[in-house]
Design an enzyme around this catalytic site. Structure first.
Site, PDB file in Angstrom:
ATOM      1  N   HIS A   1       0.820  -1.218   0.000  1.00 23.15           N
ATOM      2  CA  HIS A   1       0.000   0.000   0.000  1.00 23.15           C
ATOM      3  C   HIS A   1       0.855   1.270   0.000  1.00 23.15           C
ATOM      4  O   HIS A   1       0.327   2.375   0.103  1.00 23.15           O
ATOM      5  CB  HIS A   1      -0.927  -0.023   1.229  1.00 23.15           C
TER       6      HIS A   1
ATOM      7  N   LYS B   1      -4.137  10.915   4.731  1.00 27.07           N
ATOM      8  CA  LYS B   1      -3.959  10.168   5.987  1.00 27.07           C
ATOM      9  C   LYS B   1      -2.925  10.909   6.835  1.00 27.07           C
ATOM     10  O   LYS B   1      -1.742  10.943   6.487  1.00 27.07           O
ATOM     11  CB  LYS B   1      -3.478   8.728   5.728  1.00 27.07           C
TER      12      LYS B   1
END
Length: 492
Positions: free
Chosen positions: A232, A412
């Protein structure tokens, strides 16, 4: 005749039901034995046991696919082998840059020590860090970086989507390879599946660009390698001295997932120039060596760039299954516990376990201003419903929850007391914490934190705070739906 057959058929039916019941009990007992042998979190264990008891065939099939965290025996062995020289390199880095840690205040020093545990990299001073928030401009800056590159270009992404300006990056890489720049591209097999099916891999390889597919899904080997363990990370290293990282995949927001009904994805990236770029280069080299079947040893290390005068102190922070397994969880938990005045989280997917949930609630109750910003619309309905199951407990503890309505907020970040920022690919959910290979940058710098706070302010301007009284009066069916989705949260 029918009267004679009836008792026989009834006896046979009873016999089969008896054996089915015994088989069911046997499967459940064996499954509980497997769960106990692994010693997983209690909530996760009971969730799996419940599924297997109620839906034995479906439950056991799902467990084989996604219940464990194996990456496969051969890959695990390779990671273990590569980790030996990797550990020697990180140990040298920790020795060389030990003095930089002393420049941090006490709370930052403690967090940095935790982040470098289990072969992590240390803090490095002298980094120029820029925050970029316009995805189209970022893609253009990628093209500009590629056009200026002289030695190497290393790109590692979860998703490389087709179309739009993402294709312009492909063309720029081909042009760079033609003029002699060494180019390597490492992409997740599942996230970039459409790209791998396109003509780009062949064009890249024909011109000399090396392409590797990370964690390929192999039908028939699910019992040996879990299919949803994903790479990721988002890393783009230029000439070993400049790195881009953050939440953005190699996608054009104007064309990416437009059918999902959530609007454009809203991302942010950092551009880092300075010695900490070498840590990202090291992580890329490690991932490249592990995922490339032709490489059998790991000895790469780009020397760190010279520090930038007056630059920020920062630290690359990588995590993933097999190695550095629980460090990410411990760092996030420690950051929440250490917050004294203010804590702000932005995440597209929110699914903490009880430990992180209690830490957030405790922080709010001891007077920390805790703010959670999530997208109002999510591309995963199940995740959205599950996320909302936490709202009532969080708001009762004093946590402020804002729902962003300007698209799918994909940034994030964790901002602690306006002095420390954790910024990267990590979602605040079980998948990032337990399953994915992730990467973040921890920045110990108030100037950068002020810029991140400004970005958060623009998000809040496009958000609506959830009102606790209105939320308490929501329809009963919504509460049941969210709580039902919550039961799956340990498995998401």
């Amino acid at each position: 005749m029918n009267s004679l057959l009836a008792p026989l058929l009834e006896s046979m039916t009873s016999f089969h039901l008896h054996w089915l019941f015994l088989a069911h009990i046997t499967f459940v007992i064996l499954f509980i034995g497997v769960i106990i042998s692994v010693r997983r979190p209690v909530g996760v264990a009971f969730a799996w046991i419940f599924i297997v008891v109620v839906f034995p065939l479906i439950g056991i099939s799902l467990y084989i696919l996604i219940g464990e965290r194996p990456v496969g025996r051969s890959l695990r062995q390779k990671i273990t082998r590569m980790n030996v020289p990797y550990a020697k390199i990180t140990e040298l880095l920790r020795q060389e840059y030990a003095a930089d840690r002393e420049k941090l205040p006490a709370e930052g020093r403690a967090l940095s020590i935790l982040a470098e545990a289990s072969n992590g990299t240390p803090v490095m001073a002298g980094n120029k860090i820029e925050l970029h928030t316009d995805s189209l401009k970022i893609l253009q800056l990628f093209v500009d970086e590629i056009n200026r590159a002289k030695v190497s270009l290393h790109l590692e992404f979860y998703i490389w989507a087709l179309g739009g300006d993402a294709d312009r990056v492909c063309e720029a890489l081909i042009a760079a390879a033609k003029r002699g720049v060494a180019c390597r591209v490492l992409l997740d097999s599942l996230g970039s599946k459409d790209w791998f099916k396109s003509s780009w891999p062949k064009r890249f390889r024909e011109i000399g660009i090396q392409v590797t597919e990370a964690l390929p899904i192999q039908v028939g080997r699910f019992q040996f390698r879990r299919a949803d363990l994903r790479l990721h990370r988002k890393i783009f290293v230029v000439d070993g001295s400049v790195v881009w990282s953050g939440s953005m995949n190699m996608v054009d927001p104007r064309t990416f997932k437009q059918g999902a009904g959530v609007g454009e994805w809203v991302d942010a990236m950092v551009r880092v120039e300075g010695p900490v770029a070498s840590q990202f280069e090291l992580t890329f080299a490690f991932d490249w060596s592990v995922d490339n079947p032709d490489i059998t040893s790991f000895d790469d290390r780009m020397p760190p760039a010279s520090p930038v005068e007056g630059g920020a102190i920062a630290q690359e922070f990588s995590s993933g299954p097999v190695y550095r397994d629980d460090i990410l969880y411990q760092v996030l938990l420690s950051a929440i516990i250490d917050a004294r005045q203010e804590l702000t989280i932005t995440t597209p997917y929110f699914g903490p376990d009880d430990g992180l949930l209690q830490a957030l609630m405790a922080a709010a109750r001891r007077g920390v201003k805790v703010t959670l910003i999530v997208p109002k619309l999510n591309d995963s309905k199940l995740v959205a419903w599950s996320s909302r199951s936490y709202y009532e407990d969080l708001m009762n503890a004093g946590v402020h929850i804002a729902e962003f309505h300007g698209g799918l907020l994909h940034t994030k970040s964790l901002l602690i007391d306006k002095r420390i920022a954790i910024f990267g690919s990590v979602n605040f959910d079980q998948r990032s914490l337990r399953l994915n290979f992730e990467i973040s940058l921890i920045i110990y710098n108030e100037d950068f934190c002020a810029k991140l706070e400004g970005l958060i302010g623009t998000y809040l301007a496009q958000s609506e705070y959830v009102d606790s009284q209105t939320w308490a009066k929501r329809p009963r069916w919504q509460k049941y739906l969210c709580n039902a989705a919550h039961l799956t949260s340990p498995l998401l």
